[in-house]
Design a protein around this motif. Structure first.
Motif, PDB file in Angstrom:
ATOM      1  N   ARG A  44      56.690 -14.375 -39.158  1.00  0.00           N
ATOM      2  CA  ARG A  44      57.965 -15.286 -38.747  1.00  0.00           C
ATOM      3  C   ARG A  44      57.206 -15.594 -37.296  1.00  0.00           C
ATOM      4  NH1 ARG A  44      63.786 -14.175 -35.666  1.00  0.00           N
ATOM      5  NH2 ARG A  44      63.189 -12.966 -35.310  1.00  0.00           N
ATOM      6  N   TRP A  45      57.104 -14.929 -36.486  1.00  0.00           N
ATOM      7  CA  TRP A  45      56.732 -14.960 -35.231  1.00  0.00           C
ATOM      8  C   TRP A  45      55.061 -15.533 -34.947  1.00  0.00           C
ATOM      9  CZ3 TRP A  45      60.009 -14.713 -31.797  1.00  0.00           C
ATOM     10  CH2 TRP A  45      60.859 -13.924 -31.501  1.00  0.00           C
ATOM     11  N   ALA A  46      54.773 -16.561 -36.077  1.00  0.00           N
ATOM     12  CA  ALA A  46      53.735 -17.054 -36.619  1.00  0.00           C
ATOM     13  C   ALA A  46      53.570 -18.990 -35.566  1.00  0.00           C
ATOM     14  CB  ALA A  46      52.940 -17.788 -37.094  1.00  0.00           C
ATOM     15  N   PRO A  47      52.472 -19.169 -35.066  1.00  0.00           N
ATOM     16  CA  PRO A  47      52.652 -20.298 -34.674  1.00  0.00           C
ATOM     17  C   PRO A  47      53.044 -21.359 -34.879  1.00  0.00           C
ATOM     18  CG  PRO A  47      50.579 -19.855 -34.151  1.00  0.00           C
ATOM     19  CD  PRO A  47      51.620 -18.737 -35.138  1.00  0.00           C
ATOM     20  N   SER A  48      53.969 -22.812 -34.771  1.00  0.00           N
ATOM     21  CA  SER A  48      53.925 -23.908 -35.787  1.00  0.00           C
ATOM     22  C   SER A  48      53.587 -25.288 -34.643  1.00  0.00           C
ATOM     23  CB  SER A  48      55.397 -23.777 -36.714  1.00  0.00           C
ATOM     24  OG  SER A  48      56.156 -23.845 -36.225  1.00  0.00           O
ATOM     25  N   SER A  49      54.278 -26.382 -35.300  1.00  0.00           N
ATOM     26  CA  SER A  49      54.576 -27.808 -34.908  1.00  0.00           C
ATOM     27  C   SER A  49      55.646 -27.865 -34.192  1.00  0.00           C
ATOM     28  CB  SER A  49      53.112 -28.906 -35.635  1.00  0.00           C
ATOM     29  OG  SER A  49      53.421 -30.273 -35.092  1.00  0.00           O
ATOM     30  N   TYR A  50      55.458 -28.281 -33.481  1.00  0.00           N
ATOM     31  CA  TYR A  50      57.231 -28.385 -32.907  1.00  0.00           C
ATOM     32  C   TYR A  50      57.887 -26.889 -33.476  1.00  0.00           C
ATOM     33  CZ  TYR A  50      56.345 -33.449 -32.288  1.00  0.00           C
ATOM     34  OH  TYR A  50      55.685 -34.495 -31.851  1.00  0.00           O
ATOM     35  N   ASN A  51      57.744 -25.705 -33.428  1.00  0.00           N
ATOM     36  CA  ASN A  51      58.173 -24.650 -34.010  1.00  0.00           C
ATOM     37  C   ASN A  51      58.936 -24.951 -35.026  1.00  0.00           C
ATOM     38  OD1 ASN A  51      59.116 -22.472 -33.655  1.00  0.00           O
ATOM     39  ND2 ASN A  51      60.879 -22.570 -32.261  1.00  0.00           N
ATOM     40  N   SER A  52      58.246 -26.056 -35.825  1.00  0.00           N
ATOM     41  CA  SER A  52      59.311 -25.999 -37.404  1.00  0.00           C
ATOM     42  C   SER A  52      59.131 -25.126 -38.512  1.00  0.00           C
ATOM     43  CB  SER A  52      58.744 -27.131 -37.723  1.00  0.00           C
ATOM     44  OG  SER A  52      57.247 -27.477 -38.337  1.00  0.00           O
ATOM     45  N   GLN A  53      58.233 -24.168 -37.896  1.00  0.00           N
ATOM     46  CA  GLN A  53      58.432 -23.375 -38.950  1.00  0.00           C
ATOM     47  C   GLN A  53      58.526 -23.259 -40.387  1.00  0.00           C
ATOM     48  OE1 GLN A  53      61.082 -20.261 -36.931  1.00  0.00           O
ATOM     49  NE2 GLN A  53      60.968 -21.555 -35.269  1.00  0.00           N
ATOM     50  N   PRO A  54      57.805 -24.141 -40.679  1.00  0.00           N
ATOM     51  CA  PRO A  54      58.118 -24.892 -42.180  1.00  0.00           C
ATOM     52  C   PRO A  54      57.819 -23.732 -43.623  1.00  0.00           C
ATOM     53  CG  PRO A  54      55.930 -24.865 -41.486  1.00  0.00           C
ATOM     54  CD  PRO A  54      56.576 -24.325 -40.457  1.00  0.00           C
ATOM     55  N   TRP A  55      57.447 -22.433 -43.117  1.00  0.00           N
ATOM     56  CA  TRP A  55      56.745 -21.371 -44.283  1.00  0.00           C
ATOM     57  C   TRP A  55      58.204 -21.454 -45.086  1.00  0.00           C
ATOM     58  CZ3 TRP A  55      54.979 -20.909 -39.409  1.00  0.00           C
ATOM     59  CH2 TRP A  55      55.559 -20.477 -38.147  1.00  0.00           C
ATOM     60  N   ARG A  56      57.916 -20.592 -46.116  1.00  0.00           N
ATOM     61  CA  ARG A  56      58.948 -19.332 -47.305  1.00  0.00           C
ATOM     62  C   ARG A  56      58.415 -18.702 -47.866  1.00  0.00           C
ATOM     63  NH1 ARG A  56      61.228 -22.656 -43.823  1.00  0.00           N
ATOM     64  NH2 ARG A  56      62.632 -23.803 -43.445  1.00  0.00           N
ATOM     65  N   PHE A  57      58.974 -18.062 -47.511  1.00  0.00           N
ATOM     66  CA  PHE A  57      58.714 -16.607 -48.924  1.00  0.00           C
ATOM     67  C   PHE A  57      59.532 -16.012 -49.572  1.00  0.00           C
ATOM     68  CE2 PHE A  57      56.941 -16.015 -44.385  1.00  0.00           C
ATOM     69  CZ  PHE A  57      54.689 -16.567 -44.748  1.00  0.00           C
ATOM     70  N   LEU A  58      58.244 -16.258 -51.277  1.00  0.00           N
ATOM     71  CA  LEU A  58      59.654 -16.023 -52.018  1.00  0.00           C
ATOM     72  C   LEU A  58      59.111 -14.792 -52.846  1.00  0.00           C
ATOM     73  CD1 LEU A  58      59.628 -19.705 -53.368  1.00  0.00           C
ATOM     74  CD2 LEU A  58      60.973 -18.680 -52.080  1.00  0.00           C
ATOM     75  N   TYR A  59      59.455 -13.214 -53.241  1.00  0.00           N
ATOM     76  CA  TYR A  59      59.166 -12.272 -53.322  1.00  0.00           C
ATOM     77  C   TYR A  59      59.981 -11.871 -54.523  1.00  0.00           C
ATOM     78  CZ  TYR A  59      62.343  -9.912 -50.885  1.00  0.00           C
ATOM     79  OH  TYR A  59      63.250  -8.530 -51.118  1.00  0.00           O
TER      80      TYR A  59
END
Length: 199
Positions: A44-59
């Motif tokens: 969750r604390w990884a960097p991203s462009s514009y702080n957009s946090q585009p990742w989602r984790f399905l498990y």
């Protein structure tokens, strides 16, 4: 120089980077929700462009109702070893973002790059907890999108097997022979000051 896990770094980095690797032999030990939450928190604390946090984790965790569905998405080769993992994760990324002050989403150039940063954080945290993670693209991405109800506007990136490292003898013979931490290309091959040489 730093050494760990049969690897030697040319420069003094933290041993964590050498201790993280992608095994295929897992013990089959289950993972607690609390441990998985720690891994996802690191991501969750990884960097991203514009702080957009585009990742989602399905498990899915092993021995739960979702396990067979996730395991069934993997190609047969990956199922042959990943069935002993403690959890399977599918990483997706949102292909658009909303810049600060904007009212309309725009295409994101870096959504995959950003999701990769989140995966890297998850992988390192996994090693810190005494587990390991093995990312793979050998799975049916179209079926994953359909069977996991992934909405439009998301790209299916990778699948990840997480587990406690196990005895390589649990693997098929050909895989057991390859079960070791891999080396890396030299810096001179991947780092170029000033760009590529002119042709």
């Amino acid at each position: 120089m730093t050494s760990a896990n049969g690897r030697i770094a040319d420069h003094p980095i933290d041993k964590l980077f050498l201790e993280r690797w992608s095994p295929r032999a897992f013990t089959g030990e289950p993972i607690a929700e609390a441990d998985l939450a720690i891994l996802f928190e690191a991501a969750r604390w990884a960097p991203s462009s514009y702080n957009s946090q585009p990742w989602r984790f399905l498990y899915a965790r092993r021995d739960t109702p979702h396990w067979e569905k996730f395991l069934g998405l993997l190609l047969e080769f990956n199922r042959s070893w990943a069935h002993r993992a403690a959890a399977l994760v599918v990483v997706i990324s949102q292909t658009t973002l909303l810049p600060p002050g904007a009212t309309q989403e725009i295409p994101s150039h870096s959504h995959s790059f950003d999701a990769g940063a989140a995966w890297g954080s998850l992988a390192l945290q996994t090693t810190l907890l005494g587990w390991q993670a093995h990312a793979m693209v050998g799975f049916d991405r179209d079926r994953a999108a359909a069977e996991l109800n992934i909405p439009e506007g998301y790209r299916v990136e990778a699948a990840i097997a997480i587990g406690r490292p196990g005895d390589p003898s649990l693997l098929p013979e050909k895989l057991a022979a390859r079960e070791r931490a891999s080396d890396r290309k030299p810096l001179a091959e991947i780092v170029l000051e000033g760009g590529f040489p002119a042709l």
